[in-house]
Design a protein around this motif. Structure first.
Motif, PDB file in Angstrom:
ATOM      1  N   PRO A  63       0.431  -1.095  -0.065  1.00 43.76           N
ATOM      2  CA  PRO A  63       0.029   0.216  -0.020  1.00 43.76           C
ATOM      3  C   PRO A  63       0.989   1.261   0.292  1.00 43.76           C
ATOM      4  O   PRO A  63       0.176   2.514  -0.489  1.00 43.76           O
TER       5      PRO A  63
ATOM      6  N   GLY B 144       1.852   6.260  -1.388  1.00 49.46           N
ATOM      7  CA  GLY B 144       0.297   5.584  -1.316  1.00 49.46           C
ATOM      8  C   GLY B 144      -0.545   4.804  -2.802  1.00 49.46           C
ATOM      9  O   GLY B 144      -2.747   4.702  -2.138  1.00 49.46           O
ATOM     10  N   THR B 145      -0.069   5.319  -3.506  1.00 51.15           N
ATOM     11  CA  THR B 145      -1.084   5.662  -4.747  1.00 51.15           C
ATOM     12  C   THR B 145      -1.855   4.217  -5.251  1.00 51.15           C
ATOM     13  O   THR B 145      -2.810   3.713  -5.498  1.00 51.15           O
TER      14      THR B 145
ATOM     15  N   ARG C 169      -1.880   2.119  -2.732  1.00 47.00           N
ATOM     16  CA  ARG C 169      -3.592   1.945  -1.468  1.00 47.00           C
ATOM     17  C   ARG C 169      -5.121   2.613  -2.022  1.00 47.00           C
ATOM     18  O   ARG C 169      -5.860   1.553  -2.243  1.00 47.00           O
ATOM     19  N   ARG C 170      -4.321   3.407  -2.503  1.00 50.30           N
ATOM     20  CA  ARG C 170      -5.814   4.060  -3.522  1.00 50.30           C
ATOM     21  C   ARG C 170      -6.555   3.822  -4.658  1.00 50.30           C
ATOM     22  O   ARG C 170      -8.029   3.251  -4.604  1.00 50.30           O
ATOM     23  N   LEU C 171      -5.721   2.658  -5.555  1.00 45.76           N
ATOM     24  CA  LEU C 171      -5.706   1.757  -6.757  1.00 45.76           C
ATOM     25  C   LEU C 171      -6.371   0.837  -6.079  1.00 45.76           C
ATOM     26  O   LEU C 171      -6.624  -0.027  -7.511  1.00 45.76           O
TER      27      LEU C 171
END
Length: 316
Positions: free
Chosen positions: A14, A19-20, A22-24
């Motif tokens: 993640p 943090g990309t 985790r978001r995607l």
């Protein structure tokens, strides 16, 4: 296209891409499910290197124990560290490895010609196209891929480096300030100020040599440092390792040469030697190895090519 079946496990770091990942992660899993009807897709968000390694090995163990449930696929989402864990789990097994790149370097994807954009990577995985590629395997007293304990064997997909480039890699990994793709370049400049040639003892397919060098790199796929072609002729389908030796030069000359590593043109310089072998043994007092951007351990160690060792999803 024949409708696929089986199990696909998406293992996510993640923290990748600031943090990309985790978001995607959820959109990527949803797209895989939509494009692979009949395939059970599950997602695991990992919380550490050791956790990711354990999850991936569990996926492979389950696949070997339940072959009648259809094809098992392991898909990593993160940087080169995640793909390295994935190939260490899946190498030498029927499990197919897919890679959704979400890091800053993505050298493994470059070397094996996988897409480096997430959407394109998902489409390549969903094509259900599988190619077999060579891997390299190192043997010696090595760090375990999961970061805990030791092992006597470890797979690698891109490059095992020793000498100057290994020291730059270690410096980059330990840096508090993250500069994205520029991190390796910063580390190269910082390390250069105090670097001097190193003494090596190497054996290539039984032929022994003692030499001084700035670095010795052994390539399967050939890329390091977020786009540097340290072994520009490396091919993951030829059953061979590519070895690059940079012989002793001044710091000024080495600095000038670094600019040409991104294109692979440095290999034509008079102080650069490129060789090929199936097995390479490397030794040197006080030297250590990095591979696929990860700490491997101290020399001596032996690296061998293992043809068609990995089933790679989306391979061209």
């Amino acid at each position: 296209m024949v409708e696929p079946s089986g199990i696909l496990t998406l293992v996510v770091n993640p923290a990748a891409g600031a943090g990309t990942a985790r978001r995607l992660a959820a959109p990527v899993a949803g797209r895989l499910s939509a494009q692979l009807p009949g395939t059970a897709v599950r997602t695991v968000l990992t919380d550490s290197l050791a956790h990711a390694d354990a999850v991936m090995r569990e996926v492979v163990d389950q696949a070997l124990a339940e072959p009648d449930r259809g094809p098992h696929s392991l898909v990593t989402m993160g940087g080169d560290g995640m793909s390295h864990l994935g190939l260490n789990a899946a190498a030498g097994t029927p499990v197919r490895l897919g890679v959704v790149p979400a890091g800053t370097g993505n050298d493994f994807c470059r070397g094996v010609r996988l897409p480096r954009r997430m959407g394109e990577a998902v489409d390549a995985i969903s094509s259900w196209r599988v190619g077999e590629i060579d891997l390299a395997v190192a043997s010696g007293s090595l760090r375990h891929p999961g970061g805990v304990g030791r092992t006597d064997r470890r797979w690698l997909g891109s490059v095992l480096s020793t000498g100057y480039d290994a020291r730059v890699n270690r410096r980059t990994n330990s840096a508090r300030l993250r500069l994205g793709p520029l991190s390796y370049a910063w580390g190269a400049l910082a390390e250069l100020a105090r670097f001097s040639p190193l003494h090596y003892s190497i054996t290539l397919d039984g032929q022994h040599r003692d030499l001084d060098a700035m670095l010795v790199a052994v390539g399967n796929a050939g890329w390091i440092g977020g786009g540097m072609r340290i072994c520009p002729r490396a091919d993951v389908h030829d059953g061979m390792l590519d070895i690059t030796i940079i012989r002793p030069v001044s710091r000024k000359v080495l600095l000038a040469a670094l600019a040409t590593v991104y294109t692979g043109a440095f290999a034509r310089l008079p102080f650069v030697e490129t060789l090929r072998a199936r097995t390479v043994r490397i030794d040197g007092e006080g030297l250590f190895a990095m591979a696929d951007g990860e700490e491997f351990g101290d020399l001596p160690l032996t690296v061998s090519c293992r043809p068609r060792a990995l089933h790679l999803l989306g391979a061209r």
